[in-house]
Design an enzyme around this catalytic site. Structure first.
Site, PDB file in Angstrom:
ATOM      1  N   ASP A 119       0.843  -1.206   0.000  1.00  0.00           N
ATOM      2  CA  ASP A 119       0.000   0.000   0.000  1.00  0.00           C
ATOM      3  C   ASP A 119       0.877   1.255   0.000  1.00  0.00           C
ATOM      4  OD1 ASP A 119      -2.485  -1.597   0.523  1.00  0.00           O
ATOM      5  OD2 ASP A 119      -1.421  -2.004   2.391  1.00  0.00           O
ATOM      6  N   GLN A 124      13.570   1.538  -1.222  1.00  0.00           N
ATOM      7  CA  GLN A 124      12.797   1.129  -2.401  1.00  0.00           C
ATOM      8  C   GLN A 124      13.602   1.265  -3.706  1.00  0.00           C
ATOM      9  OE1 GLN A 124       9.273   3.364  -3.531  1.00  0.00           O
ATOM     10  NE2 GLN A 124       8.052   1.517  -3.335  1.00  0.00           N
ATOM     11  N   ARG A 127       6.516 -10.611  -4.929  1.00  0.00           N
ATOM     12  CA  ARG A 127       5.200 -10.893  -4.350  1.00  0.00           C
ATOM     13  C   ARG A 127       4.295  -9.659  -4.486  1.00  0.00           C
ATOM     14  NH1 ARG A 127       6.705 -10.426   2.151  1.00  0.00           N
ATOM     15  NH2 ARG A 127       5.832  -8.330   2.360  1.00  0.00           N
ATOM     16  N   GLU A 129       2.158  -6.604  -5.147  1.00  0.00           N
ATOM     17  CA  GLU A 129       1.832  -5.767  -6.297  1.00  0.00           C
ATOM     18  C   GLU A 129       3.039  -4.976  -6.809  1.00  0.00           C
ATOM     19  OE1 GLU A 129      -1.941  -3.889  -6.281  1.00  0.00           O
ATOM     20  OE2 GLU A 129      -1.270  -2.185  -7.467  1.00  0.00           O
TER      21      GLU A 129
HETATM   22  O1  TRH Z   1       4.600  -6.105   0.826  1.00  0.00           O
HETATM   23  P1  TRH Z   1       3.696  -6.713  -0.154  1.00  0.00           P
HETATM   24  O2  TRH Z   1       3.337  -8.099   0.105  1.00  0.00           O
HETATM   25  O3  TRH Z   1       2.419  -5.841  -0.307  1.00  0.00           O
HETATM   26  C1  TRH Z   1       1.138  -6.390  -0.443  1.00  0.00           C
HETATM   27  C2  TRH Z   1       0.569  -6.218  -1.806  1.00  0.00           C
HETATM   28  O4  TRH Z   1       0.647  -4.913  -2.260  1.00  0.00           O
HETATM   29  C3  TRH Z   1      -0.878  -6.669  -1.798  1.00  0.00           C
HETATM   30  O5  TRH Z   1      -1.438  -6.504  -3.058  1.00  0.00           O
HETATM   31  C4  TRH Z   1      -1.610  -5.860  -0.770  1.00  0.00           C
HETATM   32  O6  TRH Z   1      -2.919  -6.204  -0.749  1.00  0.00           O
HETATM   33  C5  TRH Z   1      -0.959  -6.107   0.548  1.00  0.00           C
HETATM   34  O7  TRH Z   1       0.384  -5.720   0.507  1.00  0.00           O
HETATM   35  C6  TRH Z   1      -1.664  -5.346   1.636  1.00  0.00           C
HETATM   36  O8  TRH Z   1       4.391  -6.689  -1.607  1.00  0.00           O
HETATM   37  P2  TRH Z   1       4.671  -5.489  -2.637  1.00  0.00           P
HETATM   38  O9  TRH Z   1       3.415  -4.964  -3.215  1.00  0.00           O
HETATM   39  O10 TRH Z   1       5.674  -5.996  -3.555  1.00  0.00           O
HETATM   40  O11 TRH Z   1       5.334  -4.342  -1.756  1.00  0.00           O
HETATM   41  C7  TRH Z   1       6.619  -4.437  -1.250  1.00  0.00           C
HETATM   42  C8  TRH Z   1       7.298  -3.079  -1.292  1.00  0.00           C
HETATM   43  O12 TRH Z   1       8.496  -3.130  -0.554  1.00  0.00           O
HETATM   44  C9  TRH Z   1       7.672  -2.665  -2.711  1.00  0.00           C
HETATM   45  O13 TRH Z   1       7.431  -1.286  -2.878  1.00  0.00           O
HETATM   46  C10 TRH Z   1       9.158  -2.936  -2.777  1.00  0.00           C
HETATM   47  C11 TRH Z   1       9.568  -2.651  -1.360  1.00  0.00           C
HETATM   48  N1  TRH Z   1      10.813  -3.275  -0.898  1.00  0.00           N
HETATM   49  C12 TRH Z   1      11.832  -2.464  -0.485  1.00  0.00           C
HETATM   50  O14 TRH Z   1      11.718  -1.227  -0.517  1.00  0.00           O
HETATM   51  N2  TRH Z   1      12.978  -3.032  -0.029  1.00  0.00           N
HETATM   52  C13 TRH Z   1      13.171  -4.383   0.005  1.00  0.00           C
HETATM   53  O15 TRH Z   1      14.244  -4.854   0.441  1.00  0.00           O
HETATM   54  C14 TRH Z   1      12.103  -5.217  -0.455  1.00  0.00           C
HETATM   55  C15 TRH Z   1      12.294  -6.710  -0.435  1.00  0.00           C
HETATM   56  C16 TRH Z   1      10.938  -4.638  -0.887  1.00  0.00           C
END
Ligand code: TRH
Length: 380
Positions: free
Chosen positions: A20, A258, A274, A276
């Site tokens: 989110d 990020q 994983r 979104e």
């Molecule tokens: O964390 P998530 O599982 O988020 C999920 C999904 O968005 C899902 O659709 C939603 O319903 C739920 O949350 C509530 O996976 P996602 O979407 O990939 O988000 C992870 C974020 O973290 C992404 O912006 C990348 C960031 N990230 C980093 O900044 N540093 C890191 O080391 C890693 C592994 C990820």
């Protein structure tokens, strides 16, 4: 007199995980950097925000980060004028006093719900349609997506060019990996692993350990570590830990910022992602990947998985299509992975080429931030 910037408010409630905030932060930054807008980002959980952006002060009610006016979404809402464009991310409920402020404006704002990403066909029919109304303020559906007729995907200007340059620069990659304490095992395939808990992991690790090619697996700290610990027979895994089991090196990484996460994806030969946002970033990395979809009630996430697969595998040969689909389905069902992994490996060059082609095809669409700005332009 300087021209007044259009004001946008983005509201984000952190349900769980990082998606989110990951999506809304990316969008907010881009609207400021590329469209010159004045953006306030209202977030109810600054601690989650801090994980993906360590500069965040979790105690501050207001702070500027990369030109975005970041606001702690207070439990007790304080009256504030409504913006010209209001985005409720992922159907979050706006404060009722803010909704009244929207209705009180002389010219009501454009109010949109930014929905979750799905490749399902119905999205095309619903994107841009009017949703509910509050007094005189109309809400609209805004759907990201992979096909024409959707709102597209978040993609920063020049992203693919930056990615290409980085991927063509082994020295820059080595330096980046060194910064994370990674010394790529010579000749090893580099894989990143970002996933939810998964009962299929142990079998995949078995498969990689017994493989003829070496694998260096990079695991950012997070929910999958418990499964890694069980497989290794250790406890308390933390960033910096490195274990070697036959052909497999497992290394735990810190959760990075990020923008650094992009560089990690760009370095790797294969990325398990994983949710979104990381799912989309893996596609912009132009490398084969594996998606662990966010589980939803009544297994409706499986329809989304199939809808994406249907689009993604077009253009692949039948055996490659079967291999990658089998791998994705097994991973999402928590089933045994080694046979699917072996089949996938057989089609590696084709899958690599396909990942790049898919990325370029997707980049032909307008990016989501631009599509939102255009939507507003057409609406006024
Ligand atoms: O964390 P998530 O599982 O988020 C999920 C999904 O968005 C899902 O659709 C939603 O319903 C739920 O949350 C509530 O996976 P996602 O979407 O990939 O988000 C992870 C974020 O973290 C992404 O912006 C990348 C960031 N990230 C980093 O900044 N540093 C890191 O080391 C890693 C592994 C990820």
């Amino acid at each position: 007199m300087p021209e007044m910037k259009t004001r946008w408010d983005i509201f984000c409630t952190v349900v769980d995980n990082f998606g989110d905030i990951g999506v809304t932060w990316r969008l907010a930054r881009q609207l400021v950097a590329e469209h010159g807008l004045a953006v306030r980002l209202w977030v109810d959980d600054l601690r989650a925000f801090e994980r993906i952006c360590p500069q965040i002060d979790p105690g501050a009610a207001q702070q500027y980060q990369q030109g975005v006016d970041v606001r702690q979404w207070p439990v007790e809402w304080q009256p504030t004028p409504a913006a010209d464009v209001v985005i409720a991310a992922f159907a979050c409920q706006l404060p009722s006093a803010y909704m009244d402020a929207m209705a009180e404006r002389e010219q009501p704002p454009l109010w949109m719900n930014l929905d979750y990403l799905s490749a399902e066909g119905w999205v095309i029919g619903c994107h841009g349609l009017p949703s509910v109304k509050y007094k005189n303020v109309q809400k609209f559906f805004f759907f990201p997506g992979f096909q024409k007729g959707t709102g597209g995907l978040l993609r920063e200007h020049g992203l693919l060019e930056r990615r290409r340059q980085f991927q063509q620069n082994p020295q820059a990659q080595r330096e980046f990996l060194h910064g994370l304490g990674i010394d790529r095992a010579p000749g090893a395939r580099l894989i990143s692993l970002f996933a939810y808990e998964n009962t299929g992991l142990a079998s995949w690790l078995d498969g990689m350990a017994g493989d003829s090619t070496a694998t260096h697996l990079l695991v950012p700290e997070g929910r999958i570590l418990g499964d890694v610990e069980r497989w290794l027979g250790v406890q308390g895994l933390a960033a910096g830990a490195v274990y070697v089991r036959d052909a497999l090196t497992v290394q735990v990484l810190p959760f990075v910022r990020q923008d650094q996460y992009d560089l990690l994806l760009w370095c790797c030969d294969f990325n398990a992602v994983r949710g979104e946002d990381s799912f989309v970033r893996a596609q912009w990395a132009g490398r084969p990947f594996l998606w662990h979809i966010y589980r939803q009630e009544e297994d409706i996430h499986l329809d989304k998985l199939e809808a994406f697969l249907e689009l993604y595998v077009k253009g692949l040969s039948a055996p490659a299509r079967e291999a990658i689909s089998g791998l994705w389905r097994a991973w999402n069902a928590g089933e045994k992975m080694p046979d699917h992994w072996q089949s996938t490996r057989k089609h590696w060059p084709e899958l690599e080429k396909h990942a790049e082609t898919w990325c370029l095809e997707q980049a032909l669409q307008a990016d989501l931030a631009t599509a939102l700005v255009q939507f507003y332009g057409n609406w006024i």
